[in-house]
Design a protein around this motif. Structure first.
Motif, PDB file in Angstrom:
ATOM      1  N   ALA A  47       0.853  -1.195   0.000  1.00 55.37           N
ATOM      2  CA  ALA A  47       0.000   0.000   0.000  1.00 55.37           C
ATOM      3  C   ALA A  47       0.883   1.238   0.000  1.00 55.37           C
ATOM      4  O   ALA A  47       2.029   1.201   0.450  1.00 55.37           O
ATOM      5  CB  ALA A  47      -0.916   0.009   1.224  1.00 55.37           C
ATOM      6  N   VAL A  48       0.331   2.329  -0.538  1.00 56.38           N
ATOM      7  CA  VAL A  48       1.010   3.620  -0.464  1.00 56.38           C
ATOM      8  C   VAL A  48       0.067   4.625   0.179  1.00 56.38           C
ATOM      9  O   VAL A  48      -1.152   4.559   0.009  1.00 56.38           O
ATOM     10  CB  VAL A  48       1.470   4.126  -1.848  1.00 56.38           C
ATOM     11  N   ILE A  49       0.656   5.540   0.920  1.00 52.89           N
ATOM     12  CA  ILE A  49      -0.102   6.604   1.580  1.00 52.89           C
ATOM     13  C   ILE A  49       0.514   7.935   1.158  1.00 52.89           C
ATOM     14  O   ILE A  49       1.738   8.097   1.191  1.00 52.89           O
ATOM     15  CB  ILE A  49      -0.018   6.479   3.113  1.00 52.89           C
ATOM     16  N   THR A  50      -0.328   8.876   0.749  1.00 57.55           N
ATOM     17  CA  THR A  50       0.178  10.203   0.442  1.00 57.55           C
ATOM     18  C   THR A  50      -0.886  11.241   0.767  1.00 57.55           C
ATOM     19  O   THR A  50      -1.974  10.890   1.245  1.00 57.55           O
ATOM     20  CB  THR A  50       0.673  10.306  -1.012  1.00 57.55           C
ATOM     21  N   ALA A  54      -2.751   7.500  -7.232  1.00 60.48           N
ATOM     22  CA  ALA A  54      -3.832   6.508  -7.242  1.00 60.48           C
ATOM     23  C   ALA A  54      -3.809   5.676  -8.516  1.00 60.48           C
ATOM     24  O   ALA A  54      -3.959   4.446  -8.482  1.00 60.48           O
ATOM     25  CB  ALA A  54      -5.176   7.213  -7.082  1.00 60.48           C
ATOM     26  N   VAL A  55      -3.609   6.339  -9.654  1.00 59.14           N
ATOM     27  CA  VAL A  55      -3.609   5.626 -10.936  1.00 59.14           C
ATOM     28  C   VAL A  55      -2.377   4.737 -11.055  1.00 59.14           C
ATOM     29  O   VAL A  55      -2.473   3.558 -11.412  1.00 59.14           O
ATOM     30  CB  VAL A  55      -3.665   6.627 -12.109  1.00 59.14           C
ATOM     31  N   ALA A  56      -1.200   5.294 -10.768  1.00 58.60           N
ATOM     32  CA  ALA A  56       0.039   4.529 -10.911  1.00 58.60           C
ATOM     33  C   ALA A  56       0.099   3.367  -9.928  1.00 58.60           C
ATOM     34  O   ALA A  56       0.540   2.267 -10.266  1.00 58.60           O
ATOM     35  CB  ALA A  56       1.242   5.450 -10.715  1.00 58.60           C
ATOM     36  N   ALA A  57      -0.343   3.600  -8.700  1.00 55.44           N
ATOM     37  CA  ALA A  57      -0.327   2.531  -7.696  1.00 55.44           C
ATOM     38  C   ALA A  57      -1.249   1.396  -8.093  1.00 55.44           C
ATOM     39  O   ALA A  57      -0.911   0.218  -7.944  1.00 55.44           O
ATOM     40  CB  ALA A  57      -0.724   3.100  -6.336  1.00 55.44           C
ATOM     41  N   ARG A  58      -2.436   1.741  -8.605  1.00 56.23           N
ATOM     42  CA  ARG A  58      -3.353   0.702  -9.065  1.00 56.23           C
ATOM     43  C   ARG A  58      -2.735  -0.097 -10.200  1.00 56.23           C
ATOM     44  O   ARG A  58      -2.878  -1.314 -10.292  1.00 56.23           O
ATOM     45  CB  ARG A  58      -4.675   1.338  -9.501  1.00 56.23           C
TER      46      ARG A  58
END
Length: 420
Positions: free
Chosen positions: A133-136, A149-153
């Motif tokens: 997971a990433v948090i920003t 959100a797009v790149a992480a997905r």
């Protein structure tokens, strides 16, 4: 096993022996063919059949940046490099000024904008550390949060976004602009006070969320600062500067102009300009905070990467005239300017960043030309197109349509349209 590549003038290796959970579904070696165009523009052509972007590449900085401390060791390929440089007929500039535009709004579709350059390094670090997971954090219409959100997905990571908001009720938030893409990507979003400060309010919340994800789901989370602006993300625009060198900017321009909102892009471009001995003058138009704040950020970056021979004040001019009513708040003049620029040049500027910066640039050129080195200016378009759909610009167009109707009723074939 390693496979060597050449991209952006930088040597890469595809790391195929990383931990299995980071490379599931990778069955192809990316091929890179280097060609040279008429403007000395090295273009890297990639074959995409079967390619998955969670392929970790080893990273080596450009030769002029190899001595820097805290350089990242891995990278993922997420965007199309070598965005074009085009002539720009920017309304409102003096007639003897030549303006061109670096189209970093063309780095991708949903990944459009400057943030994706930083995220290639930040998300690679997340994968290499086995994070799931990433948090920003950012504003409700944050381009950085949307791009994350797009790149992480795309990389199979969960996304958790802390959004500064004037609205407290999530049901009233809507799905306009970047928020629509956040929702489509399934990002978890948490509304925090509009004036929440990164160090005292956001970082503690991010740590609390990290702990909760570990306890409730057993997964590690990787935290990314506002705008992706840290020493890891810095390499997005150190490489961006190398790209500009390959496009011949040193001989083609006198000044480079960009927008500054978190400081990472400004740091990368100005530090790259300094380290390569370029004599271009770098300008950043601040859409929030103060010049002192951004100089402090860049100076902290210089200290972290081991540069003690120069200070931020000596490598970049930060202009404070672009903020207007405040971050993310538009004046009618700014929205009208965006409308005019689109109509006269086809370039789309967003209300939060590039629209404010470009308008301030035109005013500064009329007010005090001495701040600029010459008359050949390159404007770095940092993206933000989805911010145009937050509702403000649409309302402006609707309100002004009565005086200049672009849409007419021609339901009756016997009637005649009015030509404007």
């Amino acid at each position: 096993m390693f496979t060597h590549h050449l991209m952006n003038g930088i040597s890469h290796k595809v790391i195929s022996n990383v931990k299995q959970q980071n490379v599931v579904g990778i069955f192809m070696t990316r091929k890179c063919v280097l060609s040279v165009s008429a403007v000395s523009n090295h273009r890297c052509r990639h074959t995409h059949s079967g390619f998955t972007s969670n392929q970790l590449l080893s990273y080596t900085p450009p030769d002029w940046a190899k001595h820097l401390k805290m350089s990242p060791s891995v990278q993922v390929q997420l965007f199309q490099p070598f965005t074009p440089i085009q002539k720009w007929n920017l309304p409102g500039v003096p007639s003897d000024i030549e303006v061109c535009i670096k189209r970093d709004d063309m780095t991708g579709c949903a990944l459009s904008g400057n943030k994706i350059r930083k995220l290639e390094f930040l998300l690679a670090e997340a994968l290499s550390n086995d994070c799931k997971a990433v948090i920003t954090c950012g504003g409700v219409q944050s381009n950085h949060c949307r791009t994350t959100a797009v790149a992480a997905r795309q990389l199979g990571l969960e996304t958790h976004l802390l959004l500064r908001s004037r609205i407290k009720d999530p049901c009233e938030l809507g799905s306009n602009g970047n928020m629509l893409l956040n929702r489509l990507m399934g990002a978890s979003m948490y509304l925090v006070p509009i004036k929440a400060q990164e160090k005292t309010d956001l970082i503690p919340r991010m740590q609390q969320l990290t702990n909760k994800l570990k306890k409730s789901k057993g997964i590690k989370a990787y935290s990314i600062p506002i705008g992706g602006s840290n020493v890891t993300g810095l390499h997005g625009y150190l490489n961006g500067w190398q790209e500009l060198l390959d496009q011949g900017v040193i001989n083609r321009f006198d000044d480079i102009v960009l927008t500054v909102g978190s400081g990472g892009t400004a740091a990368g471009i100005s530090i790259g300009n300094y380290l390569t001995g370029s004599h271009l003058r770098i300008h950043a138009f601040a859409v929030c905070d103060t010049a002192a704040y951004f100089h402090s950020h860049i100076n902290e970056t210089l200290d972290s990467i081991g540069i003690d021979t120069v200070r931020s004040e000596g490598i970049i001019n930060i202009h404070e005239g672009a903020k207007g009513l405040g971050y993310g708040i538009s004046k009618p003049e700014e929205l009208e300017f965006i409308k005019t620029v689109a109509k006269e040049s086809s370039i789309l500027l967003d209300p939060t960043y590039t629209g404010k910066a470009a308008l301030a640039l035109t005013k500064e050129l009329m007010r005090d030309r001495s701040k600029f080195k010459g008359r050949r200016i390159l404007f770095l378009h940092s993206g933000g197109i989805f911010g145009m759909f937050d509702g403000q610009l649409g309302d402006t167009l609707t309100q002004s349509s009565g005086a200049d109707p672009l849409v007419q009723n021609w339901m009756n074939p016997d009637g005649e349209p009015t030509i404007y």
